[in-house]
Design a protein around this motif. Structure first.
Motif, PDB file in Angstrom:
ATOM      1  N   LEU A 375      80.997  84.879  50.511  1.00 47.11           N
ATOM      2  CA  LEU A 375      81.976  85.263  51.522  1.00 47.11           C
ATOM      3  C   LEU A 375      81.265  85.466  52.862  1.00 47.11           C
ATOM      4  O   LEU A 375      81.842  85.237  53.920  1.00 47.11           O
ATOM      5  N   THR A 380      83.332  86.127  56.299  1.00 47.96           N
ATOM      6  CA  THR A 380      84.288  87.207  56.095  1.00 47.96           C
ATOM      7  C   THR A 380      83.649  88.518  56.514  1.00 47.96           C
ATOM      8  O   THR A 380      82.489  88.755  56.212  1.00 47.96           O
ATOM      9  N   PRO A 381      84.371  89.353  57.220  1.00 45.06           N
ATOM     10  CA  PRO A 381      83.822  90.649  57.535  1.00 45.06           C
ATOM     11  C   PRO A 381      83.658  91.472  56.280  1.00 45.06           C
ATOM     12  O   PRO A 381      84.343  91.209  55.296  1.00 45.06           O
ATOM     13  N   PRO A 382      82.777  92.449  56.270  1.00 46.99           N
ATOM     14  CA  PRO A 382      81.911  92.885  57.357  1.00 46.99           C
ATOM     15  C   PRO A 382      80.477  92.394  57.183  1.00 46.99           C
ATOM     16  O   PRO A 382      79.553  93.151  57.374  1.00 46.99           O
ATOM     17  N   LEU A 416      86.228  77.329  52.944  1.00 44.88           N
ATOM     18  CA  LEU A 416      86.693  78.181  51.847  1.00 44.88           C
ATOM     19  C   LEU A 416      86.833  77.404  50.550  1.00 44.88           C
ATOM     20  O   LEU A 416      86.540  77.917  49.485  1.00 44.88           O
ATOM     21  N   LEU A 420      85.020  78.990  47.555  1.00 39.56           N
ATOM     22  CA  LEU A 420      85.927  79.659  46.622  1.00 39.56           C
ATOM     23  C   LEU A 420      85.819  79.077  45.225  1.00 39.56           C
ATOM     24  O   LEU A 420      86.002  79.783  44.243  1.00 39.56           O
ATOM     25  N   THR A 424      85.403  81.722  42.512  1.00 37.22           N
ATOM     26  CA  THR A 424      86.408  81.896  41.461  1.00 37.22           C
ATOM     27  C   THR A 424      85.796  81.662  40.095  1.00 37.22           C
ATOM     28  O   THR A 424      86.047  82.424  39.159  1.00 37.22           O
ATOM     29  N   ALA A 427      83.658  84.786  39.441  1.00 40.64           N
ATOM     30  CA  ALA A 427      84.291  86.092  39.343  1.00 40.64           C
ATOM     31  C   ALA A 427      85.431  86.114  38.338  1.00 40.64           C
ATOM     32  O   ALA A 427      85.604  87.086  37.627  1.00 40.64           O
ATOM     33  N   VAL A 428      86.191  85.056  38.302  1.00 40.51           N
ATOM     34  CA  VAL A 428      87.393  85.106  37.477  1.00 40.51           C
ATOM     35  C   VAL A 428      87.191  84.366  36.168  1.00 40.51           C
ATOM     36  O   VAL A 428      87.412  84.909  35.093  1.00 40.51           O
TER      37      VAL A 428
ATOM     38  N   ARG B 111      90.765  94.450  31.457  1.00 44.61           N
ATOM     39  CA  ARG B 111      89.687  94.882  32.344  1.00 44.61           C
ATOM     40  C   ARG B 111      90.145  95.979  33.317  1.00 44.61           C
ATOM     41  O   ARG B 111      90.126  95.796  34.537  1.00 44.61           O
ATOM     42  N   LEU B 144      89.635  91.924  54.734  1.00 43.87           N
ATOM     43  CA  LEU B 144      89.255  92.456  53.425  1.00 43.87           C
ATOM     44  C   LEU B 144      90.477  92.581  52.510  1.00 43.87           C
ATOM     45  O   LEU B 144      90.358  92.419  51.293  1.00 43.87           O
ATOM     46  N   VAL B 147      90.824  89.276  50.826  1.00 49.09           N
ATOM     47  CA  VAL B 147      89.850  89.068  49.756  1.00 49.09           C
ATOM     48  C   VAL B 147      90.259  89.853  48.512  1.00 49.09           C
ATOM     49  O   VAL B 147      90.272  89.330  47.386  1.00 49.09           O
ATOM     50  N   TYR B 150      93.305  88.391  46.823  1.00 52.36           N
ATOM     51  CA  TYR B 150      92.971  87.131  46.152  1.00 52.36           C
ATOM     52  C   TYR B 150      92.479  87.399  44.731  1.00 52.36           C
ATOM     53  O   TYR B 150      92.914  86.758  43.769  1.00 52.36           O
ATOM     54  N   PHE B 151      91.573  88.362  44.602  1.00 52.80           N
ATOM     55  CA  PHE B 151      91.022  88.622  43.274  1.00 52.80           C
ATOM     56  C   PHE B 151      92.065  89.248  42.355  1.00 52.80           C
ATOM     57  O   PHE B 151      92.059  89.009  41.149  1.00 52.80           O
ATOM     58  N   ALA B 154      94.188  86.201  41.302  1.00 51.49           N
ATOM     59  CA  ALA B 154      93.450  85.237  40.487  1.00 51.49           C
ATOM     60  C   ALA B 154      93.015  85.846  39.161  1.00 51.49           C
ATOM     61  O   ALA B 154      92.963  85.167  38.145  1.00 51.49           O
ATOM     62  N   GLY B 155      92.699  87.125  39.168  1.00 45.87           N
ATOM     63  CA  GLY B 155      92.145  87.725  37.969  1.00 45.87           C
ATOM     64  C   GLY B 155      93.178  88.286  37.017  1.00 45.87           C
ATOM     65  O   GLY B 155      92.966  88.319  35.814  1.00 45.87           O
ATOM     66  N   ARG B 162      95.610  80.976  39.475  1.00 54.50           N
ATOM     67  CA  ARG B 162      94.484  80.529  40.302  1.00 54.50           C
ATOM     68  C   ARG B 162      94.962  79.734  41.499  1.00 54.50           C
ATOM     69  O   ARG B 162      94.492  79.904  42.629  1.00 54.50           O
ATOM     70  N   PHE B 169      95.184  82.716  49.686  1.00 61.34           N
ATOM     71  CA  PHE B 169      93.958  82.918  50.462  1.00 61.34           C
ATOM     72  C   PHE B 169      93.918  81.961  51.650  1.00 61.34           C
ATOM     73  O   PHE B 169      93.672  82.365  52.794  1.00 61.34           O
TER      74      PHE B 169
END
Lengths: 487, 529
Positions: A375, A380-382, A416, A420, A424, A427-428, B111, B144, B147, B150-151, B154-155, B162, B169
């Motif tokens: 990211l 992406t911030p920060p 992205l 992504l 993804t 993370a997913v 989770r 933020l 972000v 999104y998770f 997606a999760g 997805r 996003f």
């Protein structure tokens, strides 16, 4: 040597420490048994850290040019010195995972130090001849490093890199020759005075040639073809070094050229660099879309990142926001890019995204750090790159290049897509998958077959540190900028 | 300092959750509930101590609980936060909705630790956006939230999660970048080169260059319109909602959509008054089109959640109608424009409560039958009376029945806008009729008639003795039952408070009006410059 020159030599202390580290490391390596070459690594890291400290203490000094104006020491040089030294230290540590115990371990570290030295020289060059020398010093060690493993992919990468480099080097020297012919001088300040009145065709050839050489070192379009092959052909640690460190110096060199000698040239160098920037970010992104191999994906991502960096180069002479933007983005890019490659190095056996996610499936923190890093590359911030992007966008707009800002924003969105995909998957996909695929029979259709499910310790630590550093540099931007750029 | 604690307390709780891997799932959710409750209590304390004052506090000076620290001095971006009559209601709304989501998720089994941490992170981002008085800080928190959401989608989503998450996003990220470009324009357009909202509002940039001001407003408006979402930038919304988990939808509709409308009233109107006046009619038209489009498309939906999602487009349209009317200086007096602005802010709060409740109720449907299709349900009033009553209250509130908060909001928007934009207002009232129709239709299908409840997959497996025996039956007609479990304790405890608050705001509007009115009047004055 009189007293004056002594003081001038002292101004080059950070470079001298790097050089001493390289030479000392080489000598030490000669007298060290092969199993104990780790001590050379210690020397290399210490030299880098010492160089960084020396550069940091010299940072608040007023800008000056030593050795008859050939070597400029100002904020840009200072920040590049520190960033390069620290990045090299981290890269040496990263590389130790793959070259420890290698018959040519010492050589690897020494070559990295020499390349770092060449990079700093690129950033500091205030004279075309020094620029050529720095180009060569920053290039040759990297050719050797690219083919260090001596395997098929590495050899091909080194050959491609070398051919491309030789070609660009010739263009650079051609450009320098043309500029000397046109103006009769090589120093930047005198060049800036003489270039507007010089013969237009000669000046154009000169500007084009010099920029081609610098763009090669930065890995920008259209001389970027070496980047994916070299990145995918070497180990992740070497790739981290090759795609991070020389870029810092090359971008700084381009910035210096655009800020002073080329600002008033008869060709619109600013527009030329802006077009290069636009092409780099766009083509880098487009090429990254279809990549499934993590190293190639990152390689194209670095090409697109150079595009953003060249945005600020394009407006170097047009706005006072340019110098802060350059320093922020350079530092942020170095941290983030090394972090991304460290993520690859953490799972050395994995080549594709699905391999990678399978290898780190049970390490949630690793995925968290990767998400922060990727990211960060998006901006992406920060994170640090966000602050850099903000500053670069502001500078480009202020330099009357709004179209470039809009294009960069569009490209950021486009980037992205591929970041992504990795995020993804990490993370997913995987955290949900292990109960189904990881525990089950290894003969499943998943990508886990044959991949060693093991992550390396040191790269993991580097990845975490880079993620933290990216956040700290971003959130604490005010603090470190106040130190680096006293108003 | 208190405000900083309010903003970052959820984030700290999220860090604790992530750092304690041995914590059980249930304990993680309980910690989440506790953190959200404490945060809400702190916001309530802030509200209690908050003095709106007679002067236009906040927008141009002297916000409460102000903190102003240097962050990036080279571009004069700072950690500048504060509370005024515009942000306080939304901060409170954020606290309420997130607490409701926490309680609702008590039985989350997938989770739960990461789920709780992610929502706490989202809460910090949302609170930060509402409290920010610096454009860059606003943008940081704004991004933020994207972000985080999104998770979440997606999760923890279902269906094509997805893809929907990616769509969400991309759309909102495009919007946020347009926003960033606009912010940079404000920065470079101002004489003092700052990102500070208060300083920019006090001395509006680009006042003398209508073209540049208009372009910057286009960039900012585009960014906020995607987030709000306004027609034609709303297409991400139904997908994201349909596939998000119930609590995620509640936060997305209840809080995140407000970031867009809040941006209009906080940034676009006070900082670009000239351009806002010039282009106010565009905002009015966009609002009315969203109202009608949202209403009619919602009418055609067969999926409960998609229907609610489209009514969000409709409701956000009223907000824009009100804010646009506030910019039409020539045809309307200050009083009318203030009423329109107050109505718009009121609508943000009201919509947050009611839509939050509606989405949580649709989550109840999913948990019972794993489908949102309207045809698969019927006659639920008999087996699940509490569910039916809650749904009825939420639906009536959403369609603007007097006595509930939605009525106060929409009434004020129409009253304030009628003078400035009579045609648009009359058209928007038509939207109310359509919304009323669609909600009544939905209530009729879901609650009345013969009881029809779809069997979820687990239930079907348990009931059928032979797996292949039921195959032919399901192929032609989905098996159904006539029982549905009514609201359980945690569902009741999360949904009912939202509805109670909606009723309170409908019966005692002064509670909120006292806070909003001075700030809205200040914004109206700033726009009229």
């Amino acid at each position: 040597m009189n007293e004056d020159q002594g003081a001038e030599a002292l101004a080059l202390l950070p470079e001298l420490i790097l050089l001493a580290g390289a030479v000392g490391g080489l000598l030490l390596g000669l007298w060290t048994p092969q199993r104990r070459q780790g001590r050379v690594r210690a020397v290399a890291v210490l030299a880098c850290l010492g160089s960084a400290v020396a550069a940091a203490t010299a940072l608040p000094d007023p800008a000056m040019a030593v050795f008859e104006g050939t070597w400029t020491i100002d904020t840009t040089t200072g920040v590049v010195r520190i960033t390069v030294a620290l990045a090299t230290a981290v890269a040496v540590l990263l590389a130790s995972a793959s070259v420890a115990g290698h018959p040519r371990e010492t050589e690897a570290y020494v070559l990295m130090l020499l390349a770092a030295l060449g990079t700093v020289a690129l950033a500091a060059a205030g004279d075309l001849l020094l620029l050529v020398a720095a180009f060569l010093l920053a290039s040759f060690p990297l050719y050797a490093l690219a083919g260090f493993a001596k395997d098929a992919r590495g050899t091909e990468a080194a050959l491609k890199y070398y051919l491309m480099g030789a070609f660009s080097g010739v263009l650079l020297m051609l450009g320098v020759t043309a500029l000397v012919l046109a103006t009769g001088t090589t120093g930047y300040p005198t060049l800036a005075v003489a270039l507007p009145g010089a013969a237009a065709p000669l000046a154009a050839v000169g500007v084009l040639g010099v920029l081609a050489g610098v763009a090669f070192k930065a890995g920008a379009v259209p001389v970027h073809f070496w980047v994916p092959d070299v990145t995918a052909g070497t180990t992740p640690a070497m790739a981290a070094f090759i795609t991070t460190v020389p870029k810092l110096g090359a971008v700084a060199a381009a910035f210096r050229l655009l800020a002073e000698p080329f600002a008033a040239a008869s060709v619109d160098a600013s527009l030329l660099v802006a077009v290069l920037a636009a092409a780099s970010m766009t083509l880098g992104n487009l090429a990254a879309f279809s990549q499934t191999e993590v190293l190639r994906l990152l390689a194209y991502s670095t090409v697109s990142q150079v595009g953003y960096l060249f945005m600020v180069v394009a407006v170097a002479a047009r706005t006072e926001l340019a110098v802060p933007a350059l320093t922020i983005y350079l530092a942020g890019y170095a941290v983030t890019n090394i972090g991304a490659f460290a993520a690859v190095a953490a799972a050395p056996a994995a080549r594709t995204i699905s391999d990678w996610t399978a290898a780190v499936g049970r390490r949630p923190w690793l995925v968290v750090s990767l998400v922060v890093i990727l990211l960060g590359l998006v901006g992406t911030p920060p994170t640090a790159v966000f602050v850099g992007k903000l500053a670069v966008f502001s500078a480009a707009w202020d330099g009357a290049m709004i179209w470039l800002v809009v294009l960069a924003a569009v490209n950021t969105v486009a980037s992205l897509f591929y970041y992504l995909r990795w995020i993804t998957a990490g993370a997913v996909g995987v955290s949900a998958a292990p109960p189904a695929a990881g525990d089950g029979a290894p003969a499943g259709p998943g990508p886990t077959v044959g991949v060693v499910q093991r992550t390396a310790l040191l790269p993991t630590a580097v990845l975490h540190s880079a993620a933290v550093a990216s956040l700290v540099l971003g959130i604490g931007a005010g603090l470190w900028l106040a130190v680096a750029l006293p108003a | 300092m208190l405000l900083t604690v309010v903003i970052f307390l959820p984030l700290v709780a999220a860090g604790v959750l992530l750092a304690a891997p041995r914590l059980g799932g249930r304990a993680a959710i309980v910690l989440w509930v506790a953190a959200s409750a404490v945060d809400l209590a702190l916001v309530a304390w802030m509200w209690w101590r908050f003095d709106p004052g007679p002067s236009p506090a906040g927008v141009v000076g002297g916000p409460a609980y102000e903190v102003d620290l240097q962050w990036i001095p080279t571009v004069d971006a700072g950690y500048h936060i504060g509370v005024d009559g515009l942000s306080l209601p939304l901060l409170a709304l954020t606290g309420v909705v997130f607490l409701a989501c926490a309680v609702y998720s008590l039985r989350e089994s997938h989770r739960p630790r990461s789920y709780a941490a992610l929502f706490l992170f989202l809460q910090t981002a949302s609170l930060g956006t509402f409290a920010a008085l610096d454009l860059i800080l606003f943008f940081v928190f704004f991004d933020l939230t994207i972000v985080g959401m999104y998770f979440v989608i997606a999760g923890w989503g279902h269906g094509n999660a997805r893809r929907s998450a990616l769509k969400f996003f991309l759309y909102t990220f495009v919007g946020s970048l347009a926003l960033l470009v606009g912010f940079i324009g404000l920065f470079l357009g101002g004489e003092q080169r700052t990102f500070d909202m208060v300083a920019l509002a006090a001395d509006p940039p680009l006042a003398n260059s209508p073209v540049a001001g208009g372009l910057v407003l286009v960039a900012i408006g585009l960014g906020l319109a995607v987030k709000t979402p306004l027609f034609p930038f709303h297409t991400w919304l139904p997908d994201a909602h349909t596939d998000a988990p119930a609590a995620g939808s509640a936060v997305l509709a209840g809080i995140l959509l407000k970031l867009g409308t809040y941006g209009f009233v906080r940034i676009a109107m006070p900082i670009l008054p000239d351009a806002w006046q010039r282009w106010a009619m565009v905002a009015v038209v966009a609002g009315v089109v969203s109202v009608l489009w949202g209403a009619f498309v919602a009418l055609a939906q067969t999926d409960v959640k998609r229907m609610i999602a489209y009514t969000s487009v409709n409701h956000m349209g009223y907000v824009l109608l009100g804010l646009g009317a506030a910019g039409l200086v020539t045809p309307a007096d200050d009083g009318a424009r203030t009423i329109a602005t107050v109505g718009a802010v009121y609508q943000m709060v009201s919509h947050g409560l009611l839509t939050g409740a509606l989405f949580l109720l649709s989550g109840v449907l999913w948990s019972r039958g794993h489908t949102y299709t309207l045809d698969r349900w019927g006659g639920l009033a008999r087996p699940a009376p509490v569910f039916a009553a809650s749904l009825a209250v939420a639906a009536f509130g959403s369609l603007g029945l007097p006595g509930l908060s939605g009525f106060i909001a929409e009434f004020q928007v129409f009253t304030g806008a009628l003078q400035a934009a009579p045609v648009a207002t009359v058209l928007a009232v038509v939207g109310i009729l359509v919304t009323a129709g669609l909600f009544l239709l939905a209530l009729q299908r879901l609650l009345t008639g013969d009881t029809v409840v779809p069997l979820d997959e687990d239930g079907a497996d348990r009931l059928s003795t032979r797996p292949e025996g039921g195959g032919t039956a399901t192929a032609t007609r989905p098996r159904t039952a006539t029982v549905m479990r009514d609201l359980r304790g945690h569902e009741l405890a999360s949904i009912v408070p939202l509805l109670v608050l909606a009723v309170v705001l409908g019966l005692f509007p002064r509670v909120l009006l006292d806070v909003v009115e001075p700030a809205a009047a200040a914004v109206v004055q700033l726009v009229a410059r």
